[in-house]
Design an enzyme around this catalytic site. Structure first.
Site, mmCIF file in Angstrom:
data_model
loop_
_atom_site.group_PDB
_atom_site.id
_atom_site.type_symbol
_atom_site.label_atom_id
_atom_site.label_comp_id
_atom_site.label_asym_id
_atom_site.label_seq_id
_atom_site.Cartn_x
_atom_site.Cartn_y
_atom_site.Cartn_z
ATOM 1 N N GLN A 48 71.455 2.967 46.298
ATOM 2 C CA GLN A 48 71.382 4.413 46.132
ATOM 3 C C GLN A 48 72.661 5.013 45.565
ATOM 4 O OE1 GLN A 48 69.438 4.904 50.319
ATOM 5 N NE2 GLN A 48 68.795 6.661 49.118
ATOM 6 N N ARG A 100 79.000 3.958 57.462
ATOM 7 C CA ARG A 100 77.896 3.016 57.371
ATOM 8 C C ARG A 100 77.506 2.844 55.903
ATOM 9 N NH1 ARG A 100 71.519 3.689 58.080
ATOM 10 N NH2 ARG A 100 71.049 1.525 57.591
ATOM 11 N N HIS A 132 69.263 -3.300 52.864
ATOM 12 C CA HIS A 132 68.711 -1.953 52.756
ATOM 13 C C HIS A 132 67.792 -1.907 51.536
ATOM 14 C CE1 HIS A 132 69.438 2.446 53.994
ATOM 15 N NE2 HIS A 132 68.429 2.463 53.128
ATOM 16 N N ASN A 179 67.490 -2.558 57.464
ATOM 17 C CA ASN A 179 67.240 -1.129 57.585
ATOM 18 C C ASN A 179 65.749 -0.850 57.428
ATOM 19 O OD1 ASN A 179 68.375 1.829 57.356
ATOM 20 N ND2 ASN A 179 66.849 1.631 55.721
ATOM 21 N N GLU A 180 65.156 -0.259 58.467
ATOM 22 C CA GLU A 180 63.799 0.268 58.430
ATOM 23 C C GLU A 180 62.741 -0.717 57.938
ATOM 24 O OE1 GLU A 180 65.028 4.965 57.866
ATOM 25 O OE2 GLU A 180 63.852 4.001 56.302
ATOM 26 N N ASN A 234 66.762 5.305 63.187
ATOM 27 C CA ASN A 234 66.708 6.256 62.082
ATOM 28 C C ASN A 234 65.555 7.209 62.340
ATOM 29 O OD1 ASN A 234 68.670 4.647 60.950
ATOM 30 N ND2 ASN A 234 67.517 4.109 59.122
ATOM 31 N N TYR A 269 64.017 11.480 61.527
ATOM 32 C CA TYR A 269 64.203 12.696 60.743
ATOM 33 C C TYR A 269 63.381 13.884 61.223
ATOM 34 C CZ TYR A 269 66.743 9.993 57.223
ATOM 35 O OH TYR A 269 67.683 9.214 56.578
ATOM 36 N N GLU A 297 70.671 6.994 61.117
ATOM 37 C CA GLU A 297 70.298 7.962 60.079
ATOM 38 C C GLU A 297 69.629 9.155 60.721
ATOM 39 O OE1 GLU A 297 67.997 6.785 56.656
ATOM 40 O OE2 GLU A 297 69.073 4.884 56.468
ATOM 41 N N TRP A 337 72.625 11.349 57.554
ATOM 42 C CA TRP A 337 72.274 10.865 56.219
ATOM 43 C C TRP A 337 72.214 12.080 55.291
ATOM 44 C CZ3 TRP A 337 71.763 6.105 54.129
ATOM 45 C CH2 TRP A 337 71.245 6.046 52.839
ATOM 46 N N GLU A 390 67.321 8.737 45.477
ATOM 47 C CA GLU A 390 66.487 8.805 46.674
ATOM 48 C C GLU A 390 65.166 8.074 46.444
ATOM 49 O OE1 GLU A 390 65.862 9.106 50.380
ATOM 50 O OE2 GLU A 390 67.745 9.856 49.557
ATOM 51 N N TRP A 391 65.279 6.794 46.018
ATOM 52 C CA TRP A 391 64.153 5.888 45.891
ATOM 53 C C TRP A 391 63.047 6.487 45.011
ATOM 54 C CZ3 TRP A 391 66.293 1.565 47.170
ATOM 55 C CH2 TRP A 391 67.231 1.521 48.193
#
Length: 508
Positions: free
Chosen positions: A50, A107, A153, A199-200, A339, A341, A405, A455, A462-463
């Site tokens: 990213q 991180r 990630h 990650n995730e 993580n 949100y 995150e 984050w 952003e992907w």
């Protein structure tokens, strides 16, 4: 406002030193009791693909995101990660800004294909990749910033996907991932004491092999992908990610932990699931949503089995661990990496297995919205849900929680003039809510939370959203790559300065 922006434009870092009043030298015992512990970890977070750019520099091989992001329609703005925030070149400036913010932890993730360009256990290691991250870690430490490192990630080496279908091939991927982890432990473990394996994994599995919106983009939807089976592949990938993580942790504990003295674990995404109303079927639906969003990975790793609901829902499509595998999997994380949100209101009756056959909504029964809408359709601000999730995780898994995150994308921020974008009041309000919930969970509820990483440090790639969605507390002008602190950065720096026990102050 204008005077601040003019000064910021010329010297964004210098302005930060004028922002905050120093805490008093003398504090009452009540004030100390109302603070987070002095060893509480906080900082900002990023991921290699990213921010780094320089995708074909110094021997780096391709990751699955390199070509995927260049395919028409895969990112909202049609842009790729070749430049991102140019942090492979600008890393010294980034570290200087982190130091100016006063963070003590950072991180970030390592690029597997920068370290082992072809990815495999018998493929050569790239010395320039090792040197880059080694220099980066040294510079962080020289600035008093402790590295918190993610091994994976989402940027699998393309060579492994081409060679044997990557995460779909258990026999190969576990060995190759463990070898990659070993290379990193040997190269950096003398200085890195905080490791995250993956990650995730939910996103790796569902978005990459179910919905097909993330690399490698496999899906049963033939308009989206010519390959893939969304009914089986996500569950296979998730299973293989768990095993790869667990074997890497076993390697670390057996060969490196005694001499290097670090901690290692996995970080899982998962948002709070709140029943739409108090009807028994919707209360049950909320638990089903948690079972698939969180329990899918957390239950095997912390409790030693898949959730019963997932077994019922998927039956023979859910892979099984052998007794030998479960011995490696159970207990394979020193902490709970979290993580999160948002919060979803949950109703029984959905047809999406990836959500546990549960409908998600942000609209309450009375027609009101749960909270402030973000730029992303899936995100609204609801801080109470953050506190509830911390309590749920603590009671269910009984390990220290590291929030790795948590963040907010302001609606239409990318199209705003920079002066307006820097005044990110919706993001500030989001962090006001989550930090208050964090503090309440620790001090009032007794939840053992030891870290919080907002984050993200920078606006970035952003992907699938490309650069149209901004999560950063630091604004990035993608034309000039200049960085500008947003109000959210100032708020967070001040909040943690005010709310962590300094430890060395005298009490009145």
């Amino acid at each position: 406002m204008l005077w601040w922006f003019k000064r910021l434009h010329h010297s964004p870092n210098a302005c930060l030193t004028t922002l905050y009043n120093l805490a008093p030298d003398f504090m009452t015992s009540a004030e100390v009791a109302n603070k987070l512990p002095k060893d509480f970890i906080w900082g900002f977070a990023t991921a290699s693909f990213q921010i780094e750019g320089s995708t074909n520099v110094d021997g780096r091989g391709k990751s699955i995101w390199d070509d995927f992001s260049k395919q028409p329609g895969k990112t909202k703005d049609g842009r790729d990660g070749d430049v991102a925030t140019d942090s492979y070149r600008l890393w010294k400036e980034d570290i200087a800004l982190l130091a100016q913010y006063g963070v003590k932890y950072y991180r970030f993730s390592l690029s597997w294909s920068r370290i082992i360009p072809l990815g495999g256990r018998n493929d050569p290691v790239n010395p320039k990749g090792i040197a880059f991250y080694s220099d980066f870690i040294d510079a962080l430490l020289e600035h008093g910033i402790i590295p918190f490192v993610t091994l994976y990630h989402w940027d699998l080496p393309q060579g492994l996907h081409d060679r044997y279908s990557g995460w779909l091939n258990k026999d190969e991927i576990v060995q190759d991932y463990v070898r990659y982890a070993e290379v990193c432990f040997r190269a950096f473990g003398d200085r890195v004491k905080h490791w995250l394996t993956v990650n995730e994994p939910w996103c790796v599995s569902i978005l990459g092999y179910g919905r097909g919106v993330f690399a490698p983009g496999r899906s049963s939807d033939r308009e989206r992908s010519s390959e893939g089976d969304s009914s089986t592949e996500p569950w296979i990938v998730g299973h293989n990610v768990i095993l790869s993580h667990a074997h890497a942790v076993r390697l670390y504990r057996e060969q490196f932990k005694v001499t290097q003295g670090g901690q290692i674990g996995i970080t899982l995404n998962g948002d709070w699931a709140m029943p739409y109303d108090d009807s028994p079927q919707n209360v049950e639906a909320a638990q089903h949503a948690l079972d698939v969003a969180i329990g899918w990975f957390a239950d095997p790793i912390y409790l030693g089995h898949y959730p019963e609901y997932m077994k019922q829902m998927l039956q023979e499509r859910l892979p099984e661990f052998t007794p030998e595998e479960l011995k490696v999997v159970k207990g394979s994380s020193d902490f709970y990496g979290m993580n999160t949100y948002t919060t979803n209101l949950c109703r029984d009756g959905g047809d999406d297995e990836f959500q546990g056959l549960v409908e998600y909504t942000f609209i309450r029964p009375d027609g009101t919205q749960l909270g402030t809408q973000a730029h992303c359709a899936w995100l609204q601000d609801y801080p109470r849900g953050f506190r509830d999730l911390l309590n749920y995780i603590w009671k269910r898994y009984k390990l220290p929680i590291y929030v790795t995150e948590n963040g907010f994308a302001v609606k239409d921020e990318n199209s705003k003039p920079i002066e307006e974008a820097l005044q990110d009041s919706d993001r500030v309000n989001y962090f006001k809510g989550t930090t208050a919930s964090l503090k309440a969970a620790v001090l009032e509820d007794g939840v053992d939370v030891r870290a919080y990483f907002p984050w993200s440090f920078l606006d970035n790639f952003e992907w699938a959203d490309g650069y149209s969605t901004r999560f950063g507390v630091t604004y990035v002008n993608y034309e000039t790559q200049q960085r500008y602190p947003k109000e959210s950065a100032k708020f967070l720096v001040k909040w943690f300065g005010d709310n962590i026990d300094a430890g060395d102050r005298k009490l009145q």
